[in-house]
Enzyme design. Structure first.
Site, PDB file in Angstrom:
ATOM      1  N   TYR A 145       0.848  -1.183   0.000  1.00 33.31           N
ATOM      2  CA  TYR A 145       0.000   0.000   0.000  1.00 33.31           C
ATOM      3  C   TYR A 145       0.885   1.235   0.000  1.00 33.31           C
ATOM      4  O   TYR A 145       1.835   1.320   0.770  1.00 33.31           O
ATOM      5  CB  TYR A 145      -0.890   0.000   1.248  1.00 33.31           C
ATOM      6  CG  TYR A 145      -1.786   1.214   1.384  1.00 33.31           C
ATOM      7  CD1 TYR A 145      -2.818   1.442   0.482  1.00 33.31           C
ATOM      8  CD2 TYR A 145      -1.600   2.133   2.420  1.00 33.31           C
ATOM      9  CE1 TYR A 145      -3.646   2.550   0.614  1.00 33.31           C
ATOM     10  CE2 TYR A 145      -2.426   3.239   2.558  1.00 33.31           C
ATOM     11  CZ  TYR A 145      -3.450   3.445   1.652  1.00 33.31           C
ATOM     12  OH  TYR A 145      -4.270   4.541   1.791  1.00 33.31           O
ATOM     13  N   ASP A 240       9.356   2.809  -0.121  1.00 30.90           N
ATOM     14  CA  ASP A 240       8.300   3.450   0.649  1.00 30.90           C
ATOM     15  C   ASP A 240       8.469   3.012   2.102  1.00 30.90           C
ATOM     16  O   ASP A 240       8.000   1.956   2.502  1.00 30.90           O
ATOM     17  CB  ASP A 240       6.926   3.059   0.096  1.00 30.90           C
ATOM     18  CG  ASP A 240       5.794   3.683   0.895  1.00 30.90           C
ATOM     19  OD1 ASP A 240       6.071   4.331   1.919  1.00 30.90           O
ATOM     20  OD2 ASP A 240       4.622   3.521   0.499  1.00 30.90           O
ATOM     21  N   LYS A 268       4.239   8.858   8.865  1.00 29.65           N
ATOM     22  CA  LYS A 268       3.974   8.316  10.202  1.00 29.65           C
ATOM     23  C   LYS A 268       4.953   8.871  11.256  1.00 29.65           C
ATOM     24  O   LYS A 268       4.809  10.004  11.659  1.00 29.65           O
ATOM     25  CB  LYS A 268       3.920   6.796  10.138  1.00 29.65           C
ATOM     26  CG  LYS A 268       2.799   6.369   9.155  1.00 29.65           C
ATOM     27  CD  LYS A 268       2.360   4.930   9.191  1.00 29.65           C
ATOM     28  CE  LYS A 268       1.054   4.781   8.433  1.00 29.65           C
ATOM     29  NZ  LYS A 268       1.160   4.179   7.126  1.00 29.65           N
TER      30      LYS A 268
HETATM   31  C1  PLP Z   1       0.420   4.633   5.785  1.00 33.43           C
HETATM   32  C2  PLP Z   1       1.149   4.385   4.541  1.00 33.43           C
HETATM   33  C3  PLP Z   1       1.060   5.235   3.420  1.00 33.43           C
HETATM   34  C4  PLP Z   1       0.049   6.351   3.344  1.00 33.43           C
HETATM   35  O1  PLP Z   1       0.262   7.339   4.281  1.00 33.43           O
HETATM   36  P1  PLP Z   1      -0.952   8.328   4.645  1.00 33.43           P
HETATM   37  O2  PLP Z   1      -0.311   9.321   5.554  1.00 33.43           O
HETATM   38  O3  PLP Z   1      -1.990   7.483   5.290  1.00 33.43           O
HETATM   39  O4  PLP Z   1      -1.426   8.925   3.378  1.00 33.43           O
HETATM   40  C5  PLP Z   1       1.885   5.014   2.353  1.00 33.43           C
HETATM   41  N1  PLP Z   1       2.764   3.997   2.355  1.00 33.43           N
HETATM   42  C6  PLP Z   1       2.864   3.143   3.393  1.00 33.43           C
HETATM   43  C7  PLP Z   1       3.867   2.054   3.339  1.00 33.43           C
HETATM   44  C8  PLP Z   1       2.060   3.301   4.503  1.00 33.43           C
HETATM   45  O5  PLP Z   1       2.144   2.425   5.513  1.00 33.43           O
END
Ligand code: PLP
Length: 441
Positions: A145, A240, A268
């Site tokens: 994701y 990511d 995060k």
């Molecule tokens: C949480 C997450 C996102 C998206 O971040 P948001 O601040 O919710 O838009 C993207 N990549 C990874 C790996 C994530 O865990």
């Protein structure tokens, strides 16, 4: 007796106000048999709902709360910052301080741009990679994701997986036609794609430790293979690390596995509980970003002083070392996580429940699955009903996990040995309930 009467009422009202009563889908507890506890406040390792229930929190706002909730140093710095105004839309010293701090921990990052969400970070990183290479195609892995931008909402995990909508209505074929999806942890599959189309592929984006199909670790040699394949074709390798950054290890998955990606996305933890994310990487790539280069990307509240402050203090806390002979912050979290996971594994075994327990630093997760979990398909084959039973029992006993087997759990510096022991103790009843269900299945 556990009850969520007030939360139930609040949820009924919220459902008329917001889709599903929430501002992000997973919070709605869909299919879990309970309304989501409405939160009143949180402190340290604990979170408290409006019904007066206290929980040991392993969600940690889905990752950011690595030093625990309302850490006194973060709170004090925010008090001080807020007195000087909440936003200026102009440069500040704290932006440079946070930028420097991140680059100190991530030597692969020469330059960085702050944004407001992980979604924005990955979306922007891909735009930059496309602008830099002049290519249009990208590769993402099934079950990874990367936020909800159109081109990435293809076979994404977590919320999307739980709700059985691997891609979403409203996303056009036009936007996803340049997104190639490949199974995670399958070296052969990605090798084939790169051999056939590598020269047209701007970027491979990957969760180097995948946390959105449950916690799934990269197999031995997998990330190295991605690095080699992308180097051969001049494809930008984007890690990511929005979730695994500062968690898989202090220096993220890239430090843990010894790989230097071309670009990295953060989120995060980097905002310490306020809305911050960032993307960065090699100077020659990042110089393509506006206004130093032609790739446009902007944000009214980007680099917000409160958000930068919370992020900076959080990173300072997790990088400080009390003394040379004490383990550092992330090592301590890793050890605590290991202790909890070993305890859970032991209790599952005693109850006769087969689980797969995964850990990466302060991230952890269990699958109700007798076989190996290494990609989306194997993760999705886990026993969902067993998870629901486990989840409900833990919640009733004051242990707060994400309401889906596809969500990763998080340890914080505020969790005590007592918290961990209580959690293991609670799992006895939860695993026993799962065992009873699985026997009658
Ligand atoms: C949480 C997450 C996102 C998206 O971040 P948001 O601040 O919710 O838009 C993207 N990549 C990874 C790996 C994530 O865990």
């Amino acid at each position: 007796m556990f009850n969520l009467t007030k939360s139930q009422e609040a949820f009924a009202e919220a459902k008329g106000l917001m889709p599903g009563g929430v501002n992000s889908p997973v919070r709605s507890y869909q299919g879990m048999g309970y309304p989501p506890p409405f939160i009143d406040h949180a402190k340290g390792s604990k979170i408290y709902d409006i019904d007066g229930n206290e929980y040991i929190d392993y969600v940690g706002s889905w990752g950011p709360m690595v030093v625990g909730h309302a850490h006194p140093k973060v709170v004090a710095a925010l008090h001080e910052a807020i007195e000087r105004g909440t936003s200026y839309g102009a440069p500040t010293l704290v932006e440079s301080a946070l930028a420097k701090k991140v680059m100190e921990i991530y030597p692969s990052v020469d330059m960085i741009r702050m944004v407001n969400s992980g979604t924005e970070a990955t979306m922007s990183a891909l735009r930059v990679a496309r602008g830099y290479t002049g290519r249009e195609k990208i590769v993402k892995f099934i079950g990874c994701y990367h936020g909800h931008s159109d081109g990435l909402l293809v076979q994404a995990g977590s919320g999307a997986a739980t709700f059985g909508t691997p891609s979403s209505p409203g996303v056009t074929r036009g936007t996803t036609k340049d997104t190639i999806t490949v199974a995670y942890n399958d070296i052969e599959a990605i090798t084939k794609v790169m051999q056939e189309q590598g020269k047209d592929i701007a970027a491979i984006i990957v969760e180097p430790v995948a946390g959105n199909m449950g916690l799934v670790l990269p197999r031995q040699g997998y990330l190295h293979a991605l690095r080699e394949l992308t180097q051969k074709t001049g494809t930008v390798l984007i890690f990511d690390e929005v979730m695994c950054g500062f968690r898989a290890s202090l220096g993220g998955a890239q430090a843990a596995y010894g790989i230097k990606p071309d670009m990295t996305c953060f989120g995060k933890i980097i905002g310490g509980g306020l809305p911050v994310a960032a993307y960065g990487g090699k100077r020659e790539i990042m110089e393509k970003v506006s206004p130093s280069g032609p790739v446009y990307q902007a944000g009214t509240l980007s680099g917000n002083p409160l958000a930068m402050t919370a992020g900076l203090v959080t990173l300072e806390l997790i990088t400080q070392r009390p003394s040379d002979d004490e383990p550092d912050y992330s090592r301590k979290l890793t050890l605590k996580t290991k202790k909890l996971l070993l305890g859970l594994e032991e209790q599952a075994k005693i109850a006769g429940v087969k689980i797969q327990a995964h850990q990466a630093g302060s991230m952890f997760g269990i699958f109700f699955n007798a076989s190996d979990v290494y990609d989306y398909e194997t993760s999705a084959a886990s026993d969902q009903e067993a998870f629901r039973i486990y989840f409900r029992s833990m919640l009733e006993q004051g242990i707060y996990f994400g309401p889906s087997q596809f969500e990763t759990s998080f340890m914080s510096g505020a969790h005590t040995d007592e918290d961990i022991e209580k959690t293991i103790e609670a799992s006895k009843k939860a695993f026993a309930a799962v065992a009873a269900y699985q026997k009658n299945k």
